[in-house]
Structures are given as structure tokens and as C-alpha cells.
Design a protein around this motif. Structure first.
Motif, PDB file in Angstrom:
ATOM      1  N   LEU A 126       0.820  -1.210   0.000  1.00 25.38           N
ATOM      2  CA  LEU A 126       0.000   0.000   0.000  1.00 25.38           C
ATOM      3  C   LEU A 126       0.854   1.260   0.000  1.00 25.38           C
ATOM      4  O   LEU A 126       0.506   2.262  -0.642  1.00 25.38           O
ATOM      5  CB  LEU A 126      -0.962  -0.008   1.188  1.00 25.38           C
ATOM      6  N   LYS A 127       1.987   1.216   0.680  1.00 23.85           N
ATOM      7  CA  LYS A 127       2.909   2.350   0.682  1.00 23.85           C
ATOM      8  C   LYS A 127       3.446   2.589  -0.731  1.00 23.85           C
ATOM      9  O   LYS A 127       3.527   3.727  -1.203  1.00 23.85           O
ATOM     10  CB  LYS A 127       4.058   2.080   1.650  1.00 23.85           C
ATOM     11  N   GLU A 167       1.989   1.602  -3.563  1.00 25.56           N
ATOM     12  CA  GLU A 167       0.876   2.050  -4.406  1.00 25.56           C
ATOM     13  C   GLU A 167       0.685   3.566  -4.254  1.00 25.56           C
ATOM     14  O   GLU A 167       0.505   4.277  -5.247  1.00 25.56           O
ATOM     15  CB  GLU A 167      -0.417   1.333  -4.028  1.00 25.56           C
ATOM     16  N   LYS A 168       0.745   4.050  -3.041  1.00 26.71           N
ATOM     17  CA  LYS A 168       0.595   5.481  -2.794  1.00 26.71           C
ATOM     18  C   LYS A 168       1.698   6.271  -3.503  1.00 26.71           C
ATOM     19  O   LYS A 168       1.449   7.318  -4.111  1.00 26.71           O
ATOM     20  CB  LYS A 168       0.636   5.743  -1.287  1.00 26.71           C
ATOM     21  N   ARG A 169       2.930   5.742  -3.470  1.00 18.17           N
ATOM     22  CA  ARG A 169       4.048   6.394  -4.157  1.00 18.17           C
ATOM     23  C   ARG A 169       3.814   6.416  -5.668  1.00 18.17           C
ATOM     24  O   ARG A 169       4.007   7.440  -6.326  1.00 18.17           O
ATOM     25  CB  ARG A 169       5.365   5.676  -3.846  1.00 18.17           C
ATOM     26  N   LYS A 190       1.028   6.347  -7.299  1.00 18.92           N
ATOM     27  CA  LYS A 190      -0.074   7.240  -7.660  1.00 18.92           C
ATOM     28  C   LYS A 190       0.352   8.707  -7.690  1.00 18.92           C
ATOM     29  O   LYS A 190      -0.326   9.520  -8.304  1.00 18.92           O
ATOM     30  CB  LYS A 190      -1.261   7.023  -6.728  1.00 18.92           C
ATOM     31  N   ARG A 191       1.463   9.033  -7.057  1.00 25.57           N
ATOM     32  CA  ARG A 191       1.970  10.411  -7.075  1.00 25.57           C
ATOM     33  C   ARG A 191       2.879  10.683  -8.275  1.00 25.57           C
ATOM     34  O   ARG A 191       3.212  11.836  -8.545  1.00 25.57           O
ATOM     35  CB  ARG A 191       2.728  10.714  -5.788  1.00 25.57           C
TER      36      ARG A 191
END
Length: 79
Positions: A59-60, A62-64, A66-67
Motif C-alpha cells: 500500500l505504501k 501504491e501510494k508512491r 499514484k503520485r
């Protein structure tokens, strides 16, 4: 295992980033119209994936992802 992935639609010329437990099943859902954002087309292809032992790590990442801007995504895919 947990996975982050990037799929690409040629018809829309767009990348989509996501997280899943099962890459094969998730890609099928994207192409069969079962996912809201990706349901308008069925030509999604997997262009990048990475696996992680823990859900938190995935999840960490994925968040990266998406940025990232398009240029950064394309550089990542080319590696």
C-alpha cells in the motif's frame, strides 16, 4: 503476496495504478468492466508489477506510484 501494478489502455492512452492480492484476477476485472474507473474500455494490459510480503509495504508503494507523473511512470516501466 501482495502486488502493486500499473495497467495501460491504448485506446484511452492512460495508465492506472492499483493494489491486489491476485494480479491475474484483478486484470480480468478491469477488462470485464467490473471496476468503475476502468470500465469504459476493455483493452487494459499489465505493464508493471511488483510484489511485497506485507500489505503495508504494498500500500505504501501504491501510494508512491499514484503520485508519479506520466514521464516517471514511463521511465519505471522501461526499466
Amino acid at each position: 503476496m501482495f502486488y502493486v501494478y500499473i495497467i495501460y489502455s491504448r485506446s484511452k492512452d492512460v495508465y492506472y495504478k492499483g493494489f491486489t492480492y491476485d494480479l491475474k484476477a484483478r486484470l480480468l476485472k478491469h477488462n470485464s468492466g467490473e471496476s468503475n474507473y476502468t470500465s469504459s474500455t476493455s483493452d487494459w494490459e499489465l505493464v508493471y508489477s511488483a510484489s511485497f510480503v506485507t500489505k503495508a509495504e504494498a500500500l505504501k508503494e501504491e501510494k508512491r506510484l499514484k503520485r508519479l507523473n506520466r514521464t516517471s511512470i514511463e521511465k519505471l516501466i522501461q526499466k
